[in-house]
Each structure stands twice: as C-alpha cells, then as structure tokens.
Design a protein around this motif. Structure first.
Motif, PDB file in Angstrom:
ATOM      1  N   ASP A 156       0.832  -1.187   0.000  1.00 35.86           N
ATOM      2  CA  ASP A 156       0.000   0.000   0.000  1.00 35.86           C
ATOM      3  C   ASP A 156       0.878   1.251   0.000  1.00 35.86           C
ATOM      4  O   ASP A 156       2.045   1.206   0.376  1.00 35.86           O
ATOM      5  CB  ASP A 156      -0.866  -0.040   1.268  1.00 35.86           C
ATOM      6  N   SER A 157       0.299   2.350  -0.394  1.00 36.45           N
ATOM      7  CA  SER A 157       0.908   3.662  -0.205  1.00 36.45           C
ATOM      8  C   SER A 157      -0.136   4.510   0.501  1.00 36.45           C
ATOM      9  O   SER A 157      -1.172   4.836  -0.076  1.00 36.45           O
ATOM     10  CB  SER A 157       1.302   4.287  -1.543  1.00 36.45           C
ATOM     11  N   SER A 158       0.131   4.827   1.753  1.00 36.10           N
ATOM     12  CA  SER A 158      -0.868   5.476   2.591  1.00 36.10           C
ATOM     13  C   SER A 158      -0.197   6.290   3.688  1.00 36.10           C
ATOM     14  O   SER A 158       0.927   5.999   4.093  1.00 36.10           O
ATOM     15  CB  SER A 158      -1.754   4.398   3.219  1.00 36.10           C
ATOM     16  N   GLU A 159      -0.914   7.279   4.174  1.00 41.18           N
ATOM     17  CA  GLU A 159      -0.450   8.014   5.348  1.00 41.18           C
ATOM     18  C   GLU A 159      -0.790   7.262   6.632  1.00 41.18           C
ATOM     19  O   GLU A 159      -0.211   7.526   7.675  1.00 41.18           O
ATOM     20  CB  GLU A 159      -1.096   9.403   5.381  1.00 41.18           C
ATOM     21  N   ILE A 160      -1.732   6.337   6.549  1.00 39.57           N
ATOM     22  CA  ILE A 160      -2.180   5.586   7.727  1.00 39.57           C
ATOM     23  C   ILE A 160      -1.419   4.268   7.784  1.00 39.57           C
ATOM     24  O   ILE A 160      -1.389   3.516   6.816  1.00 39.57           O
ATOM     25  CB  ILE A 160      -3.695   5.321   7.671  1.00 39.57           C
ATOM     26  N   HIS A 161      -0.817   3.988   8.936  1.00 33.48           N
ATOM     27  CA  HIS A 161      -0.079   2.743   9.103  1.00 33.48           C
ATOM     28  C   HIS A 161      -1.032   1.583   9.371  1.00 33.48           C
ATOM     29  O   HIS A 161      -2.116   1.755   9.912  1.00 33.48           O
ATOM     30  CB  HIS A 161       0.909   2.874  10.269  1.00 33.48           C
ATOM     31  N   HIS A 162      -0.592   0.401   8.978  1.00 36.12           N
ATOM     32  CA  HIS A 162      -1.335  -0.831   9.197  1.00 36.12           C
ATOM     33  C   HIS A 162      -0.664  -1.611  10.329  1.00 36.12           C
ATOM     34  O   HIS A 162       0.435  -1.271  10.761  1.00 36.12           O
ATOM     35  CB  HIS A 162      -1.350  -1.677   7.919  1.00 36.12           C
ATOM     36  N   ASP A 163      -1.302  -2.675  10.783  1.00 37.35           N
ATOM     37  CA  ASP A 163      -0.665  -3.539  11.774  1.00 37.35           C
ATOM     38  C   ASP A 163       0.591  -4.140  11.150  1.00 37.35           C
ATOM     39  O   ASP A 163       0.584  -4.526   9.974  1.00 37.35           O
ATOM     40  CB  ASP A 163      -1.623  -4.650  12.219  1.00 37.35           C
ATOM     41  N   GLY A 164       1.677  -4.201  11.914  1.00 39.79           N
ATOM     42  CA  GLY A 164       2.924  -4.783  11.432  1.00 39.79           C
ATOM     43  C   GLY A 164       3.497  -4.047  10.232  1.00 39.79           C
ATOM     44  O   GLY A 164       4.157  -4.652   9.395  1.00 39.79           O
ATOM     45  N   ASP A 165       3.281  -2.750  10.158  1.00 41.43           N
ATOM     46  CA  ASP A 165       3.685  -1.966   8.993  1.00 41.43           C
ATOM     47  C   ASP A 165       5.199  -1.954   8.816  1.00 41.43           C
ATOM     48  O   ASP A 165       5.946  -1.859   9.783  1.00 41.43           O
ATOM     49  CB  ASP A 165       3.168  -0.531   9.141  1.00 41.43           C
ATOM     50  N   SER A 166       5.641  -2.050   7.556  1.00 39.62           N
ATOM     51  CA  SER A 166       7.071  -2.052   7.251  1.00 39.62           C
ATOM     52  C   SER A 166       7.669  -0.642   7.253  1.00 39.62           C
ATOM     53  O   SER A 166       8.888  -0.496   7.273  1.00 39.62           O
ATOM     54  CB  SER A 166       7.323  -2.710   5.886  1.00 39.62           C
ATOM     55  N   ARG A 167       6.837   0.376   7.245  1.00 36.86           N
ATOM     56  CA  ARG A 167       7.324   1.749   7.212  1.00 36.86           C
ATOM     57  C   ARG A 167       7.688   2.226   8.614  1.00 36.86           C
ATOM     58  O   ARG A 167       7.003   1.889   9.574  1.00 36.86           O
ATOM     59  CB  ARG A 167       6.265   2.680   6.611  1.00 36.86           C
ATOM     60  N   PRO A 168       8.728   3.030   8.726  1.00 35.25           N
ATOM     61  CA  PRO A 168       9.071   3.580  10.040  1.00 35.25           C
ATOM     62  C   PRO A 168       7.930   4.445  10.575  1.00 35.25           C
ATOM     63  O   PRO A 168       7.183   5.050   9.801  1.00 35.25           O
ATOM     64  CB  PRO A 168      10.309   4.443   9.766  1.00 35.25           C
ATOM     65  N   ASN A 169       7.801   4.507  11.898  1.00 34.42           N
ATOM     66  CA  ASN A 169       6.768   5.346  12.515  1.00 34.42           C
ATOM     67  C   ASN A 169       6.899   6.776  12.029  1.00 34.42           C
ATOM     68  O   ASN A 169       7.994   7.244  11.725  1.00 34.42           O
ATOM     69  CB  ASN A 169       6.880   5.312  14.042  1.00 34.42           C
ATOM     70  N   ALA A 170       5.780   7.473  11.978  1.00 31.96           N
ATOM     71  CA  ALA A 170       5.704   8.880  11.583  1.00 31.96           C
ATOM     72  C   ALA A 170       6.132   9.108  10.136  1.00 31.96           C
ATOM     73  O   ALA A 170       6.568  10.196   9.785  1.00 31.96           O
ATOM     74  CB  ALA A 170       6.515   9.754  12.540  1.00 31.96           C
ATOM     75  N   THR A 171       6.029   8.070   9.299  1.00 27.48           N
ATOM     76  CA  THR A 171       6.302   8.230   7.875  1.00 27.48           C
ATOM     77  C   THR A 171       5.089   7.761   7.093  1.00 27.48           C
ATOM     78  O   THR A 171       4.216   7.069   7.616  1.00 27.48           O
ATOM     79  CB  THR A 171       7.527   7.419   7.418  1.00 27.48           C
ATOM     80  N   SER A 172       5.043   8.132   5.845  1.00 25.64           N
ATOM     81  CA  SER A 172       3.991   7.653   4.959  1.00 25.64           C
ATOM     82  C   SER A 172       4.663   7.054   3.741  1.00 25.64           C
ATOM     83  O   SER A 172       5.875   6.941   3.679  1.00 25.64           O
ATOM     84  CB  SER A 172       3.059   8.803   4.561  1.00 25.64           C
ATOM     85  N   GLY A 173       3.862   6.668   2.776  1.00 18.23           N
ATOM     86  CA  GLY A 173       4.423   6.140   1.544  1.00 18.23           C
ATOM     87  C   GLY A 173       4.177   4.659   1.388  1.00 18.23           C
ATOM     88  O   GLY A 173       3.284   4.085   1.995  1.00 18.23           O
ATOM     89  N   ILE A 174       5.008   4.050   0.566  1.00 14.13           N
ATOM     90  CA  ILE A 174       4.836   2.652   0.194  1.00 14.13           C
ATOM     91  C   ILE A 174       5.343   1.732   1.297  1.00 14.13           C
ATOM     92  O   ILE A 174       6.414   1.956   1.856  1.00 14.13           O
ATOM     93  CB  ILE A 174       5.572   2.360  -1.122  1.00 14.13           C
ATOM     94  N   GLY A 175       4.561   0.700   1.584  1.00 19.18           N
ATOM     95  CA  GLY A 175       4.964  -0.272   2.585  1.00 19.18           C
ATOM     96  C   GLY A 175       4.070  -1.493   2.546  1.00 19.18           C
ATOM     97  O   GLY A 175       3.174  -1.611   1.706  1.00 19.18           O
TER      98      GLY A 175
END
Length: 165
Positions: A109-128
């Motif tokens: 996904d590419s989103s400003e909202i994080h999902h459970d177990g998100d691969s993106r660092p906290n306080a970031t958005s984008g692809i993950g």
C-alpha cells in the motif's frame, strides 16, 4: 535511490502499467484526471460480473483472494477531502480468517495511515507492507475494512479484481 510521491492509486497504477500494461490500459479514467484513481478500480471490479473486460476477473469472496490481486473500495460517506475517492491496495498474501466473519490481510500500500505490522518507520507515509482487517458478510463478500487494530470498521463498497491472461 530516490523519492517518489504517490498515493495509493498512483502506486497501483505504477505497478500495473509495468506488470500488466494491456489490463491497465482498460481501466476507466475520470474526466479531468490523468490516471485511474481508487474509485475507478472499484468501478471496473464491481462491474466485472455483469460486463466481461478482457484481462480482468472479479473475485467475489475474500477467501478466494490471492497474492497480486487488487482490492479497492469506493468512498461513499461524506469526507473532509473531496479528492479522496476511496482506496486501493495489492494483496501480499492469502487472507487469514481470525474471527467469524473477519480476516487479516497482508497488503502492499501507499498510505499516510499505518497498518498492523507496517514495514514503514513510525511517523512516515508512503509505500509499505502491513496488515489490514476486513469483515465479510454471510456469503464471504467483503463489506468493511479497518486499516489497523486501533481503527474502527468502515462500511464501504469493496471489490476485488485479478489480472488474467
């Protein structure tokens, strides 16, 4: 090696153009927009049962979704962001039934909202990659989603599409 600024549909468009250019070319585009947005993915997928579109297959039950399928929902409720037409994600793994009528689903996904177990660092958005939860009706058709365990379910029309040869 660079910075890419794209929303959910921009991400799915980018990949679809490269992986399935013929199928991508068949996606509807709203007047005044350069590319398909989330609602256009939903429009195509939800209409596949009634109108066959070469290169695409509708997946009606969430349990039949598999890696590479595309899930989209249309925004029907009023929103503070009128440009928000819904959301679109790519299935990363088969759905896992967790409770009666609820599935956990790993997505790209590419989103400003994080999902459970998100691969993106906290306080970031984008692809993950992360895990969302979907609720299905008695027939197994998805009827609601939530981005993470801290969110509430959003009841919006949801449709699933699969690229086929």
């Amino acid at each position: 090696a660079g910075m890419y600024d794209m929303d959910c549909s921009g991400f799915v468009d980018f990949l679809s153009k490269r992986v399935a250019p013929e199928q991508y070319a068949g996606l509807p585009i709203e007047p005044g927009h350069a590319r398909p947005r989330a609602a256009m993915y939903f429009k195509l997928f939800s209409g596949l049962a009634a109108h066959n579109v070469p290169g695409w297959r509708a997946i009606d039950r969430l349990s039949h979704a598999k890696r590479g399928d595309i899930i989209s929902w249309a925004r029907t409720a009023s929103t503070k962001e009128p440009q928000d037409t819904g959301h679109v994600v790519i299935v990363a793994a088969a759905p896992a039934l967790t409770n009666m009528g609820e599935y956990k689903l790993a997505v790209y996904d590419s989103s400003e909202i994080h999902h459970d177990g998100d691969s993106r660092p906290n306080a970031t958005s984008g692809i993950g990659q992360g895990v969302i939860t979907l609720r299905v009706d008695n027939a197994g058709i998805p009827v609601a989603f939530k981005f993470n365990s801290n969110a509430h379910f959003h009841f919006e029309p949801i449709a699933i599409g699969r690229v086929i040869d």
